[in-house]
Design a protein around this motif. Structure first.
Motif, PDB file in Angstrom:
ATOM      1  N   LEU A 184       1.118  -0.709   0.293  1.00 12.43           N
ATOM      2  CA  LEU A 184      -0.548  -0.106   0.327  1.00 12.43           C
ATOM      3  C   LEU A 184       0.629   1.322  -0.007  1.00 12.43           C
ATOM      4  CD1 LEU A 184      -2.580   1.891   0.195  1.00 12.43           C
ATOM      5  CD2 LEU A 184      -2.881   1.064   2.571  1.00 12.43           C
ATOM      6  N   SER A 185       1.286   1.358   0.662  1.00 11.63           N
ATOM      7  CA  SER A 185       2.718   2.567   0.954  1.00 11.63           C
ATOM      8  C   SER A 185       3.713   2.455  -0.328  1.00 11.63           C
ATOM      9  CB  SER A 185       3.863   2.373   2.063  1.00 11.63           C
ATOM     10  OG  SER A 185       3.680   2.333   3.536  1.00 11.63           O
ATOM     11  N   LEU A 186       4.092   1.412  -0.991  1.00 13.03           N
ATOM     12  CA  LEU A 186       4.122   1.250  -2.579  1.00 13.03           C
ATOM     13  C   LEU A 186       3.976   1.924  -3.220  1.00 13.03           C
ATOM     14  CD1 LEU A 186       6.721   1.423  -4.020  1.00 13.03           C
ATOM     15  CD2 LEU A 186       5.911  -1.302  -4.398  1.00 13.03           C
ATOM     16  N   ALA A 226       6.221  12.636  -0.993  1.00 13.80           N
ATOM     17  CA  ALA A 226       6.908  13.701  -2.016  1.00 13.80           C
ATOM     18  C   ALA A 226       6.663  13.191  -3.462  1.00 13.80           C
ATOM     19  CB  ALA A 226       8.280  14.079  -1.401  1.00 13.80           C
ATOM     20  N   LEU A 227       7.481  11.671  -3.472  1.00 15.11           N
ATOM     21  CA  LEU A 227       7.853  10.492  -4.932  1.00 15.11           C
ATOM     22  C   LEU A 227       5.531  10.394  -5.482  1.00 15.11           C
ATOM     23  CD1 LEU A 227       9.169   9.616  -6.469  1.00 15.11           C
ATOM     24  CD2 LEU A 227       9.232   7.539  -4.839  1.00 15.11           C
ATOM     25  N   GLY A 228       4.980  10.467  -4.682  1.00 15.24           N
ATOM     26  CA  GLY A 228       4.025  10.624  -4.787  1.00 15.24           C
ATOM     27  C   GLY A 228       2.675  11.937  -5.056  1.00 15.24           C
ATOM     28  N   GLY A 229       3.446  12.577  -6.160  1.00  9.70           N
ATOM     29  CA  GLY A 229       2.658  13.452  -7.103  1.00  9.70           C
ATOM     30  C   GLY A 229       3.600  14.751  -5.553  1.00  9.70           C
ATOM     31  N   GLY A 230       4.391  14.887  -3.950  1.00 10.64           N
ATOM     32  CA  GLY A 230       4.113  16.102  -3.635  1.00 10.64           C
ATOM     33  C   GLY A 230       3.749  16.436  -2.703  1.00 10.64           C
ATOM     34  N   PHE A 231       4.237  17.330  -1.753  1.00 13.05           N
ATOM     35  CA  PHE A 231       3.161  17.543  -0.896  1.00 13.05           C
ATOM     36  C   PHE A 231       3.818  19.226  -0.452  1.00 13.05           C
ATOM     37  CE2 PHE A 231       6.182  15.665   1.146  1.00 13.05           C
ATOM     38  CZ  PHE A 231       6.903  16.917   2.645  1.00 13.05           C
TER      39      PHE A 231
END
Length: 880
Positions: free
Chosen positions: A146-148, A447-452
């Protein structure tokens, strides 16, 4: 909802009826709560229907929304099947296939056009590639997977239609960093889907209110509907409390009112030595174990370690070669194909017996299994209940577990655990609080999944139970560490993982992104080497530290076979079948389970009964001669009493302490007492510990009386309530020797706390992404330890305020030494009585500690031979 749209409920009720089932009231209540938009925790005994309690809510919801398809006519799943609606999180890959089969049955029978798939480490690369573009309607996955998925740039779109997350076996996750990882993932999903419903499934758990808070991510206070909920269960049954409602919020804690009978017994040896020692008894009971397997249709034999699994499987096969093909073994180091075959064969009733570890503890439904054997003490009430529930895994069927003691004192634990189950005394599992290594990893993941945006993610993270008290300073440190590695690592580009672009934190470097995706997760262990035939299949994995000791030609037992080691190449241990019938058994780290606090309390209560001459249980009757000899030579400690025995032998002066608090607590307590005694006079101690107590051996007489004499004198009546105390030396606890004051300083001084923290830092470094095991190239465990040790030294010298260093020290105290339990033990001792007894020779309680210390001594003699001679001398003394 059910009154307005009865058809979906009727279809589900009919599906149950076709199988001869009737939904339990708690199942219907979960369905209604789900349809009302609520989240919650389902707590019920193993095998009473928690899975369908959680699963049928989403099904009824879909049937209600699609009434034209609620006729029961089967529809084929197609490319236009609904997008992801339900995410099912399971703690073990081994559960995924079984869960998929259970969830698929109503989908097919009710004709839902849903797709159902799994995504774990065992999922093929082609299926994973397809899932990156479109997820199935329902997905079974693990916290790591899920985290991946959260690292995917299109993750928000893939989860856009998600309605529910169901977390299976929540009690197994919540006390670990994997539970924290799950909390953070749930917070991200709720960020995208504010109306998301979260339901957890749990059994055998003592702190339900905390479990619910950690699951739903907000504080909630539980209150029982009636005082009946607090009443103890009937003898032989699990707690049968009614449903619980939350005082505030749209959350529910629902307890299944389904009585589940648990039968707990033990194989009692025909002859029991009066001086037992750990581990010697188990295989002597092999004939009785074989008889128990013969009497059952299908049996699970649980062990506490993978090594024990290999040993017992081989012993059973040697004794009954005609069972070849009808027995199997199962543990986490075996290959996925092997585990899957064993699970399928159990389902189909093709196996008479499976020897296994905790890899089959959790909610796998093996209906044919009608009996469970537990080799050795389970060391915890919840663990035994969990394993017992693998048998009779259907509502209305009794579950039976038979304990096979590996030493006579474990019979006391069997009687104690039965009493604890009857009283509903189940261990609490405190969640992990604010582990910054997990948060650093999660920050890079998001940050890797679209940033924040920093402020938005901080608010999101604070909705979790683990980080509800995260300070602004800690958050600033996490961001700084993720972006530049802190002041010590800022000049190394590989630690500048996150950058700020247009106000958003993102990962811009593809190499960093790849390394991070390969290291997502919080499971840390020694490097695992694949075990593979020179010409043939992969058998599984064993730890590199074991392989490093092998020479070509050496034989070892693995996967139920005797293998000859050939060579190591490319992190693969190449082997061939050996003609030998013997070989060493691999040892895996972390195998020894400590006695839990609830079981320790129950053991003390059983011994207190024995002190008063009460021996109701068959197990206590069996150990009665041992305990009576203990009372004759020394005494049996009362439940509010700390017994200390002192004896002089040729080895020196022995002090035996018996707190009955578990091995981990005793490790810290032994070091603490030794340190505090040594402050009074220079003295050197050799330490030994087990679950019942610890030994301090010194060449000179320890200043015990001086250490205990600082306390206000107590009267005989205060200490003994009228008992005859003419023989023992009765002393009250010293505020210094057993005080919680200066505990942290004294523990740090008494142990090599710095070296322990260095070792703990290795795991923290892995989780936080400071070191990447296996990329690029394959780092050995020694190399990883060297890398983490180097980073630890750099931080200690150039960044001493680094919060990961503080976390390493805190985890040593809280996780390795169980500081909270240690403090509770000291407070209990201080509130009770201390009795010092001078004995002429080691007592039955002391004997296992002597043997444990001898295991580590260098000797050309076999341990069993030395122990036998000691036993003979003591037996002669006992007969005089």
């Amino acid at each position: 909802m059910s009154e307005q749209h009865p058809a979906p409920f009727s279809l589900v009720e009919h599906w149950f009826a076709e199988r001869g089932w009737t939904p339990f009231p708690f199942q219907r209540e979960v369905w209604r709560a789900y349809l009302a938009g609520e989240s919650g925790l389902i707590h019920a005994s193993t095998g009473t229907g928690k899975t369908y309690a959680a699963w049928m809510g989403p099904i009824i919801e879909w049937l209600d929304e699609n009434k034209h398809q609620a006729s029961g006519i089967r529809h084929q799943a197609s490319s236009v099947s609904p997008s992801l609606r339900v995410l099912w999180v399971t703690p073990l890959r081994a559960l995924a296939a079984d869960t998929e089969a259970a969830l698929r049955a109503p989908l097919e029978n009710l004709g839902l056009p849903w797709t159902l798939e799994t995504r774990t480490g065992d999922t093929s690369s082609s299926i994973k590639a397809r899932q990156r573009k479109r997820l199935p309607t329902a997905l079974i996955t693990t916290p790591e997977s899920l985290s991946l998925m959260l690292t995917w740039p299109n993750a928000a779109a893939l989860f856009a239609d998600l309605r529910a997350v169901i977390v299976d076996e929540w009690h197994e996750l919540m006390g670990t960093k994997r539970g924290v990882q799950t909390e953070l993932a749930l917070a991200r999903l709720r960020h995208w889907r504010p109306a998301l419903r979260t339901w957890g499934l749990s059994a055998t758990l003592g702190n339900l209110d905390v479990a619910l808070n950690a699951l739903v991510g907000q504080s909630a206070v539980c209150s029982p509907q009636s005082a009946v909920s607090r009443q103890p269960p009937a003898v032989g049954q699990l707690p049968t409390t009614g449903n619980w409602q939350l005082a505030t919020g749209n959350w529910q804690l629902i307890q299944g009112h389904v009585p589940k009978t648990i039968q707990i017994d033990a194989i009692i040896p025909e002859q029991i030595e009066r001086f037992p020692w750990a581990g010697h008894l188990g295989l002597r009971l092999l004939p009785q174990v074989l008889d128990a397997v013969e009497q059952s249709e299908s049996t699970l034999i649980f062990t506490n370690t993978r090594s024990q699994t290999e040993i017992w499987y081989q012993a059973i096969l040697d004794a009954r070669p005609d069972w070849a093909g009808k027995i199997a073994l199962h543990h986490g180091s075996l290959g996925g194909d092997v585990r899957a075959w064993v699970e399928a064969a159990l389902h189909d009733g093709r196996l008479r017996c499976v020897v296994c570890t905790s890899s089959l503890d959790l909610g796998v439904d093996f209906t044919p299994v009608d009996r469970v054997l537990q080799i050795g003490s389970p060391k915890g009430v919840a663990r035994l209940l969990q394993r017992a529930g693998r048998s009779g895994h259907q509502p209305g069927r009794a579950s039976r577990v038979t304990c096979v003691p590996t030493n006579a004192f474990e019979l006391v634990e069997v009687a104690a655990v039965r009493q604890a189950v009857t009283a509903g005394q189940i261990e609490a599992r405190p969640p992990v609080e604010c582990p910054l290594d997990v948060l650093v990893q999660h920050v890079v993941t998001i940050a890797l999944g679209g940033g924040f945006v920093a402020s938005e993610l901080l608010a999101e993270v604070r909705t979790t139970y683990a980080y509800r008290n995260l300070s602004a300073a800690e958050w600033a440190w996490v961001l700084d560490f993720a972006t530049r590695g802190g002041p010590a690592l800022q000049n190394y580009p590989e630690y500048n993982r996150v950058v700020v672009q247009d106000g958003r934190y993102v990962v811009a470097d593809e190499a960093i992104a790849k390394r991070h995706r390969m290291s997502v997760g919080t499971i840390t262990s020694d490097a695992a080497m694949r075990v593979q035939f020179l010409r043939g299949d992969t058998l599984g994995t064993i730890e590199e530290s074991f392989v490093a000791r092998l020479k070509p030609g050496d034989t070892f037992v693995f996967a139920g076979r005797v293998l000859e080691f050939v060579r190591v190449r490319d992190m693969v241990a190449w082997v061939r079948l050996s003609s030998s019938r013997q070989g060493v058994v691999p040892r895996w780290a972390g195998g020894r389970l400590p006695l839990s606090n609830e079981l320790g309390r129950a053991v003390r209560a059983k011994l207190d009964e024995a002190r008063r001459g009460v021996f109701h249980d068959p197990e206590m009757q069996a150990v009665r001669p041992i305990l009576e000899l203990q009372a004759r030579w020394s005494r049996i400690p009362a439940s509010d009493e700390l017994l200390i025995e002192r004896v002089k032998t040729r080895e020196g002066y022995h002090l035996f302490f018996y707190p009955f608090e578990g091995r981990l607590v005793h490790e810290g307590l032994a070091a603490l007492v030794a340190y505090r005694l040594a402050q009074r006079q220079p003295i050197t101690f050799t330490l030994a510990v087990n679950d019942y107590g610890f030994e301090l051996l010194s060449p000179d007489l320890a200043p015990l009386e001086q250490a205990l004499a600082d306390e206000r004198p107590k009267t005989k009546d205060e200490c003994y309530s009228g008992e005859d105390v003419s023989s023992p030396l009765v002393l009250c606890p010293s505020p210094r020797l057993f005080s919680t004051e200066h505990l942290l300083d004294d523990i740090t001084a008494s142990l090599n706390a710095t070296e322990m923290a260095r070792r703990q830092f290795r795991d923290i470094a892995r989780v936080s992404g400071l070191i990447i095991q296996g990329y690029p190239g394959e780092k050995s465990t020694n190399q990883v330890q060297a890398s983490s040790g180097l980073i630890y030294d750099v931080f200690a010298r150039y960044d001493p305020e680094n919060l990961l260093l503080q976390q390493a020290s805190r985890e040593v105290l809280e996780r390795q030494l169980e500081r909270s339990r240690l403090m509770n033990a000291l407070e209990r001792i201080a509130a009770g009585r201390v009795v010092v007894v001078e004995v002429r020779r080691p007592t039955p309680l002391a004997f296992p500690l002597l043997v444990d210390r001898m295991r580590d001594a260098v000797s050309s003699e076999k341990l069993a031979d030395r122990v036998r001679r000691m036993q003979e001398r003591l037996e002669r003394a006992a007969d005089r």
